[in-house]
Structures are given as C-alpha cells and as structure tokens.
Write a protein that holds these residues in place. Structure first.
Motif, PDB file in Angstrom:
ATOM      1  N   GLN A 170       0.898  -1.251  -0.083  1.00  0.00           N
ATOM      2  CA  GLN A 170      -0.090  -0.068   0.045  1.00  0.00           C
ATOM      3  C   GLN A 170       0.925   1.235  -0.216  1.00  0.00           C
ATOM      4  O   GLN A 170       1.771   1.285   0.676  1.00  0.00           O
ATOM      5  CB  GLN A 170      -0.824   0.019   1.245  1.00  0.00           C
ATOM      6  N   TRP A 171       0.437   2.232  -0.848  1.00  0.00           N
ATOM      7  CA  TRP A 171       1.051   3.549  -1.026  1.00  0.00           C
ATOM      8  C   TRP A 171       0.149   4.579  -1.191  1.00  0.00           C
ATOM      9  O   TRP A 171      -0.650   4.377  -2.018  1.00  0.00           O
ATOM     10  CB  TRP A 171       2.149   3.589  -2.119  1.00  0.00           C
ATOM     11  N   LEU A 172      -0.132   5.484  -0.276  1.00  0.00           N
ATOM     12  CA  LEU A 172      -1.144   6.594  -0.257  1.00  0.00           C
ATOM     13  C   LEU A 172      -2.555   5.950  -0.556  1.00  0.00           C
ATOM     14  O   LEU A 172      -2.843   5.020   0.395  1.00  0.00           O
ATOM     15  CB  LEU A 172      -0.796   7.562  -1.459  1.00  0.00           C
ATOM     16  N   ASP A 173      -3.351   6.013  -1.392  1.00  0.00           N
ATOM     17  CA  ASP A 173      -4.396   5.334  -1.568  1.00  0.00           C
ATOM     18  C   ASP A 173      -4.506   3.993  -2.414  1.00  0.00           C
ATOM     19  O   ASP A 173      -5.577   3.691  -2.888  1.00  0.00           O
ATOM     20  CB  ASP A 173      -5.609   6.415  -2.015  1.00  0.00           C
ATOM     21  N   GLN A 195      11.110  10.620  -1.359  1.00  0.00           N
ATOM     22  CA  GLN A 195      11.886  11.369  -1.132  1.00  0.00           C
ATOM     23  C   GLN A 195      11.860  12.942  -1.804  1.00  0.00           C
ATOM     24  O   GLN A 195      11.871  13.913  -1.357  1.00  0.00           O
ATOM     25  CB  GLN A 195      13.520  10.963  -1.387  1.00  0.00           C
ATOM     26  N   ARG A 196      11.536  12.930  -3.067  1.00  0.00           N
ATOM     27  CA  ARG A 196      11.454  13.947  -3.803  1.00  0.00           C
ATOM     28  C   ARG A 196      10.044  14.529  -3.519  1.00  0.00           C
ATOM     29  O   ARG A 196      10.237  15.909  -3.525  1.00  0.00           O
ATOM     30  CB  ARG A 196      11.195  13.369  -5.601  1.00  0.00           C
ATOM     31  N   TRP A 197       9.162  14.049  -3.108  1.00  0.00           N
ATOM     32  CA  TRP A 197       7.917  14.436  -2.858  1.00  0.00           C
ATOM     33  C   TRP A 197       7.729  14.775  -1.353  1.00  0.00           C
ATOM     34  O   TRP A 197       6.581  14.969  -0.716  1.00  0.00           O
ATOM     35  CB  TRP A 197       6.764  14.063  -3.372  1.00  0.00           C
ATOM     36  N   ALA A 198       8.709  14.722  -0.396  1.00  0.00           N
ATOM     37  CA  ALA A 198       8.635  14.640   1.072  1.00  0.00           C
ATOM     38  C   ALA A 198       8.142  16.012   1.507  1.00  0.00           C
ATOM     39  O   ALA A 198       7.654  16.187   2.432  1.00  0.00           O
ATOM     40  CB  ALA A 198      10.153  14.404   1.492  1.00  0.00           C
ATOM     41  N   ASP A 199       8.412  17.151   0.881  1.00  0.00           N
ATOM     42  CA  ASP A 199       7.764  18.190   1.002  1.00  0.00           C
ATOM     43  C   ASP A 199       6.301  18.438   1.043  1.00  0.00           C
ATOM     44  O   ASP A 199       5.724  19.378   1.813  1.00  0.00           O
ATOM     45  CB  ASP A 199       8.529  19.510   0.601  1.00  0.00           C
ATOM     46  N   TYR A 200       5.804  17.667   0.368  1.00  0.00           N
ATOM     47  CA  TYR A 200       4.353  17.789   0.108  1.00  0.00           C
ATOM     48  C   TYR A 200       3.748  16.806   1.128  1.00  0.00           C
ATOM     49  O   TYR A 200       3.813  15.632   1.543  1.00  0.00           O
ATOM     50  CB  TYR A 200       3.819  17.215  -1.274  1.00  0.00           C
ATOM     51  N   ASP A 201       2.502  17.606   1.850  1.00  0.00           N
ATOM     52  CA  ASP A 201       1.743  16.841   2.964  1.00  0.00           C
ATOM     53  C   ASP A 201       0.687  16.286   2.276  1.00  0.00           C
ATOM     54  O   ASP A 201      -0.240  17.077   2.103  1.00  0.00           O
ATOM     55  CB  ASP A 201       1.608  17.845   3.961  1.00  0.00           C
ATOM     56  N   LEU A 202       0.637  14.977   1.771  1.00  0.00           N
ATOM     57  CA  LEU A 202      -0.465  14.472   0.917  1.00  0.00           C
ATOM     58  C   LEU A 202      -1.540  13.805   2.042  1.00  0.00           C
ATOM     59  O   LEU A 202      -2.175  12.806   1.424  1.00  0.00           O
ATOM     60  CB  LEU A 202       0.132  13.660  -0.013  1.00  0.00           C
ATOM     61  N   SER A 203      -1.406  13.813   3.379  1.00  0.00           N
ATOM     62  CA  SER A 203      -2.099  13.222   4.197  1.00  0.00           C
ATOM     63  C   SER A 203      -3.617  13.577   3.945  1.00  0.00           C
ATOM     64  O   SER A 203      -4.427  12.759   4.323  1.00  0.00           O
ATOM     65  CB  SER A 203      -1.576  13.486   5.584  1.00  0.00           C
ATOM     66  N   SER A 204      -3.758  14.992   3.478  1.00  0.00           N
ATOM     67  CA  SER A 204      -5.333  15.193   3.416  1.00  0.00           C
ATOM     68  C   SER A 204      -5.976  14.872   1.842  1.00  0.00           C
ATOM     69  O   SER A 204      -7.128  15.259   1.701  1.00  0.00           O
ATOM     70  CB  SER A 204      -5.411  16.753   3.537  1.00  0.00           C
TER      71      SER A 204
END
Length: 409
Positions: A170-173, A195-204
């Motif tokens: 599982q990764w994200l949804d 790692q490249r997208w680590a600054d994005y808070d995609l939890s929402s």
C-alpha cells in the motif's frame, strides 16, 4: 507523505521466470550523446500479440501492478474482489489490520469466492460447498466433506489447502500486488519518489472523481506519450498556456521512476478563488508540478492543488483501457460546493488534454501498420525518457522475433 506498507506472498504465489531479469539503476538523465536516435524497441513490440504474451510472463507477472484503493479496504473485515492481468484476486484487511491479497478461488472445486465488496467479514465462505477460510487464508471448516455432519478436514492437509497468497503493498490510497514468489520491495522501488515529494503533505488527499478512456493502441505508446513534452506545443495548445512546454524538464529518479517536471503550473483563478493547495512542509508556496511513470503501468502526478493517478490496463497488443483518478486537498477541496466550478474546470482541462492524446496515440498505432514505417526514431534531447523506458522493457522482455533488427536511416 504516507508510509509504504507491504506484505510478502506465501510460498504458493505464481513463480518468477527463471531468466535473469537484472535491473540497472539510472540516477540522472542520460547524456544525449550516448543515445542513438533509433528507438530501442521496433514497431513489432507494439503490434504483435506474441510480444504482449511475453510481457505478461516476463514483466507484468513479476512487477507491482495496481489492484484497488486503500480506502476500500481500510477496516478489518473489508474485502474487495479485483482482477489483475486477467487473474481474479481479492484484497482483505484481516482482524489484526494487516492488508492481504489472495487468489480468488476455492481450493475445493475452483469456485470464485468473492464477487462483490464486503464489510465486517470474519471469514471467507465458498458459496458452492461452504468451505470456510479465515482472513489469514487458512482453511478452517469443511462440513460434510468426510460424510454427513462430519467436519474433518480433507486428509488433514488444511495447511496446503489454504488460500494462495499474493504479495501486496500500500502507498497513499493505492494498493499494488505482485505475483512473484520473491518480489522486489515496493517500498524500495518507490523510495526515490517519496523522497522527492517529501515536502508535500499529502495526508489530506481526498478522492474526487474518475474518467475512463478506451484506446485502440498499445499500452507502451501511452506511457511514452506521458513521458515526453515534445508534442505539447503542437497537440496541447491550451495546456501550453498554463503549463508551458518551455518550462518542462525530464526526470530520471531511477530506471523505474521516469517523469516530467515543470516550473509553473497555474491555471487562471475562477471568481477570484483557487482550489486549496497542498500544505508544504517547508511552508513555501508551490506552483510547480511533476508527474511520474511508476513502472510499468501506473502514472501519477502532483499539481499545486490536486493529484492524479492513472492506471493502464493492457487488453491486447492494440487495445488498452486507461483509468484516470483525481484527488483534491481535503474534504473541502474534493467536495465543498463553493469549489465545484474549480473542480469542474480542472477536470475539463484534463479531459481536453486526454482527448487530444487519445486521438494522436491511436494515430500512431494505426501508422505502425504501414510497411513504409520501418522503425521509430527518438530525439536525443526531447525523448530521453522514452529511450530509458524502452531500454528497461527490452531488458525484461527482449526483442520480438530475431535478435537482429534492420534499421533504415
């Protein structure tokens, strides 16, 4: 960024090919001077059923393939039937909260076990003779098999008659499966993109809507079109106004993660408002966009205010179904009435882009039937991603027909 979780398959998963499928790792863009202008794959790799059959055996059966959405199996007892490369499976969250995937077939007479999504299940029961399995896949009950009202398990071989497990991650949804008995780590495969997208808070990230396209074209042509921007000013003239071709760049995080980035992605606001944007962990405003091919058939992109995930379903050498899924920022971004026009405009923009791609990709497939077209060519500067993608396909699958291919200059 959501953590990646994965579960290895049991010993009964489909075995890997015996051939050595060595993988190279590309950490930077290829030097154009080291790339031939002749495509690595000839047109027969896009037009013959024989090549697709080899892809099924040597590529898809040992790769992480999208199966379903994590939101559909979020609670213990959730069960979802899926079909991956023509193979019936089901994904389940067991009583301990562990995600598992099994072949959707009873060990007794081969009946399909699960035909629709189910909630709060404690067991999996075959509808034919009521053979019963727990959510870990173990055979637990076979009433009447040893005679009327007898519950003896057949030949006391219940350990061998349990459900056949498949590796799951599982990764994200997104839930992926891998038919290999010893799959490579999905977490390792996706780590460079994490790692490249680590600054994005995609939890929402919240699901919004989906689209579907049926292509009369080979799946690889869709990936290749996704991986280059050379065609943007000619095919996507509207897109080029808010996602300029001149500000795009090619990315090679690894041989499995190829993509396109752009320094500015900013459609015009509606009524003075924009959709909610992803929170950035560094607190900076983000106006760029990036999207990647997660080898082989999963495409994902993040824009300032939404995320897309596109899944390719190869049907035949000349037919592919593309499933497009769109996510927005939180419940407000995905469902609030005040942002309905903004979501509609975002989806209309993507529909226009994909309508344009749908037509030209099918034209390429049709043109490949011509004897006047001997072999594709690639720009050393504009289509380096395609060269890297084809090189990996050739590493895993090989060339169709004789190893030698005649190139016409």
């Amino acid at each position: 960024m959501s953590d990646v979780s994965e579960t290895s398959a049991g010993g009964n998963a489909i075995p890997t090919e015996t051939e050595n499928l060595a993988r190279s790792v590309v950490t930077a863009e290829a030097d154009p001077s080291e790339m031939t202008e002749f495509a690595v794959l000839p047109k027969a790799a896009y037009t013959t059923e024989e090549y697709l059959q080899v892809e099924n055996r040597r590529l898809f059966s040992v790769s992480w393939m999208f199966a379903t959405f994590a939101r559909h199996v979020s609670e213990p007892g959730d069960v979802v039937p899926v079909t991956v490369q023509g193979v019936p499976l089901f994904v389940v969250r067991d009583e301990e909260g562990t995600l598992k995937a099994f072949h959707n077939v009873c060990s007794h007479r081969g009946s399909q076990l699960v035909c629709e999504m189910q909630k709060e299940r404690k067991t999996i029961v075959c509808p034919y003779h009521a053979w019963t399995y727990n959510l870990k896949g173990e055979l637990s009950w076979t009433k009447h098999f040893a005679g009327v009202n007898a519950t003896d398990l057949p030949d006391r071989q219940q350990n061998k008659l349990g459900l056949k497990e498949v590796a799951v991650a599982q990764w994200l949804d997104f839930v992926f499966v891998n038919f290999s008995a010893m799959p490579e780590s999905f977490a390792q495969q996706i780590s460079e993109l994490e790692q490249r997208w680590a600054d994005y808070d995609l939890s929402s990230m919240t699901y919004g809507s989906s689209m579907r396209y049926d292509f009369d074209a080979n799946w690889k042509l869709i990936v290749e079109n996704f991986l280059e921007s050379y065609h943007v000013p000619f095919i996507h003239q509207t897109l080029n106004t808010y996602s300029p071709f001149s500000e795009r760049y090619q990315i090679q995080l690894s041989d499995r993660l190829l993509g396109i980035g752009q320094g500015r992605y900013q459609p015009e606001p509606l009524h003075g408002k924009r959709l909610p944007s992803w929170p950035m962990r560094d607190g900076k405003e983000n106006i760029k966009a990036e999207y990647f091919s997660v080898y082989p058939t999963f495409l994902i992109g993040v824009m300032p205010d939404h995320l897309f995930a596109w899944v390719l379903e190869p049907v035949s050498a000349g037919k592919t179904v593309e499933h497009l899924h769109f996510y927005f920022v939180g419940e407000e971004g995905a469902h609030a009435e005040k942002f309905a026009p903004h979501r509609a405009q975002t989806l209309e923009n993507w529909k226009q882009v994909n309508d344009e791609d749908w037509e030209i990709i099918q034209r390429m497939q049709a043109g490949m039937q011509s004897p006047a077209f001997p072999h594709p060519l690639l720009s050393r500067h504009m289509e380096r991603n395609i060269n890297a993608f084809q090189t990996l396909i050739r590493t895993h699958v090989g060339l169709p027909g004789p190893a030698a291919t005649t190139l016409v200059s």
